[in-house]
Write a protein that holds these residues in place. Structure first.
Motif, PDB file in Angstrom:
ATOM      1  N   VAL A  64       0.850  -1.206   0.000  1.00 51.30           N
ATOM      2  CA  VAL A  64       0.000   0.000   0.000  1.00 51.30           C
ATOM      3  C   VAL A  64       0.882   1.252   0.000  1.00 51.30           C
ATOM      4  CG1 VAL A  64      -1.732   1.287   1.312  1.00 51.30           C
ATOM      5  CG2 VAL A  64      -1.904  -1.190   1.129  1.00 51.30           C
ATOM      6  N   LEU A  65       1.959   1.187   0.767  1.00 49.74           N
ATOM      7  CA  LEU A  65       2.881   2.328   0.889  1.00 49.74           C
ATOM      8  C   LEU A  65       3.538   2.673  -0.454  1.00 49.74           C
ATOM      9  CD1 LEU A  65       3.939   4.129   3.205  1.00 49.74           C
ATOM     10  CD2 LEU A  65       5.917   2.643   3.337  1.00 49.74           C
ATOM     11  N   CYS A  66       3.690   1.683  -1.321  1.00 45.60           N
ATOM     12  CA  CYS A  66       4.314   1.933  -2.623  1.00 45.60           C
ATOM     13  C   CYS A  66       3.273   2.282  -3.681  1.00 45.60           C
ATOM     14  CB  CYS A  66       5.118   0.711  -3.077  1.00 45.60           C
ATOM     15  SG  CYS A  66       6.604   0.465  -2.095  1.00 45.60           S
ATOM     16  N   SER A  67       2.188   1.503  -3.702  1.00 46.00           N
ATOM     17  CA  SER A  67       1.243   1.633  -4.814  1.00 46.00           C
ATOM     18  C   SER A  67       0.444   2.936  -4.798  1.00 46.00           C
ATOM     19  CB  SER A  67       0.297   0.438  -4.819  1.00 46.00           C
ATOM     20  OG  SER A  67      -0.611   0.593  -5.868  1.00 46.00           O
ATOM     21  N   LEU A  68      -0.275   3.176  -3.711  1.00 51.57           N
ATOM     22  CA  LEU A  68      -1.176   4.341  -3.689  1.00 51.57           C
ATOM     23  C   LEU A  68      -0.435   5.664  -3.891  1.00 51.57           C
ATOM     24  CD1 LEU A  68      -3.902   3.463  -1.015  1.00 51.57           C
ATOM     25  CD2 LEU A  68      -4.162   3.615  -3.489  1.00 51.57           C
TER      26      LEU A  68
END
Lengths: 116, 158
Positions: A64-68
């Protein structure tokens, strides 16, 4: 690609990514790119860090920390080029480049965190 | 002034094409749209505009930070030596200088994001609009708590 129907989706991704980036990214960059290299903080050991990343919760967190935030970047940077540099004639190229980075980054994050 | 000798003069003029039409001549001249040319550096004129562009550019620091996280996870997968090389690269002076700038942009993003929330989201309690502090305040608290938790988790891995 962006029209009346799809704009809310891109905007929601932008907004969600903005929240994640605002709350979670500064501490991440501060620890690993400033505090540890400058010696303000003891570097976490390789094995324990790897074990930490191996746990399912950390993997989901890092995904989540990378994608969003990448989708946040894609939307915002696209409009920066649009408003700031006024390269409206390159709209399609800019769109493909920005969201291409976001999608590739998400795939890379998924692959890496799957194989950890 | 009007002598019979000159009486024919108006007639001669009126035979011209101009006099026969009271409406102005139609030409195929294409009207120019009013499109003032805006300079690429239009935002340099005013501090508020500079701040806007800096805020938008913070998205580059966001992508940069994600790239570092991905490289770190990749180095972790590849083994202790790869991770040592990753740490070594991050401690290069130019890298630290770059990350100081990136960190400043991340802070700019966080602060502007939290301060924007009350403007984007109007919360009404009992018919009255909730003051901005009550919307952005909890976000600052969450920011501090989350950062502290991450610090503790990483420190406990030392």
């Amino acid at each position: 690609m962006v029209n009346r129907e799809t704009e809310p989706i891109f905007w929601t991704l932008f907004s969600a990514g903005g929240v994640v980036a605002a709350l979670f990214l500064p501490v991440q960059l501060f620890i690993f790119a400033l505090a540890v290299p400058l010696g303000w903080m003891q570097a976490p050991g390789y094995e324990s860090l790897r074990a930490l990343v191996h746990s399912p919760i950390t993997r989901i967190y890092l995904f989540v920390l990378c994608s969003l935030p990448l989708f946040h970047f894609a939307h915002r940077f696209r409009y920066t080029l649009y408003d700031g540099l006024q390269i409206k004639h390159l709209n399609e190229v800019v769109f493909a480049g920005c969201y291409g980075i976001a999608i590739l980054g998400t795939l890379a994050a998924g692959y890496l965190l799957w194989t950890v | 002034m009007s002598s019979p000798g000159h009486a024919s003069t108006p007639t001669q003029i009126s035979s011209g094409p101009l006099d026969s039409a009271p409406v102005p001549d139609y030409t195929e001249f294409h009207p120019r749209w009013y499109r003032p040319q805006v300079s690429t550096y239009w935002w340099l004129g005013k501090w508020a505009y500079v701040k806007f562009i800096l805020r938008e550019l913070s998205s580059v620091a966001v992508a940069w930070t994600v790239a570092i996280i991905l490289l770190q996870v990749r180095a972790l997968i590849r083994g202790p030596e790869a991770y040592l090389r990753f740490e070594h690269r991050l401690s290069a002076p130019w890298m630290i200088a770059l990350n100081v700038i990136a960190f400043a942009f991340l802070l700019l993003h966080s602060i502007t994001w939290f301060n924007l929330a009350p403007k984007a989201m109007v919360v009404r309690v009992g018919g009255k609009r909730l003051p901005a502090v009550l919307i952005s305040g909890p976000q600052y608290v969450a920011w501090i708590v989350i950062s502290a938790i991450v610090f503790v988790i990483i420190l406990s891995r030392g």
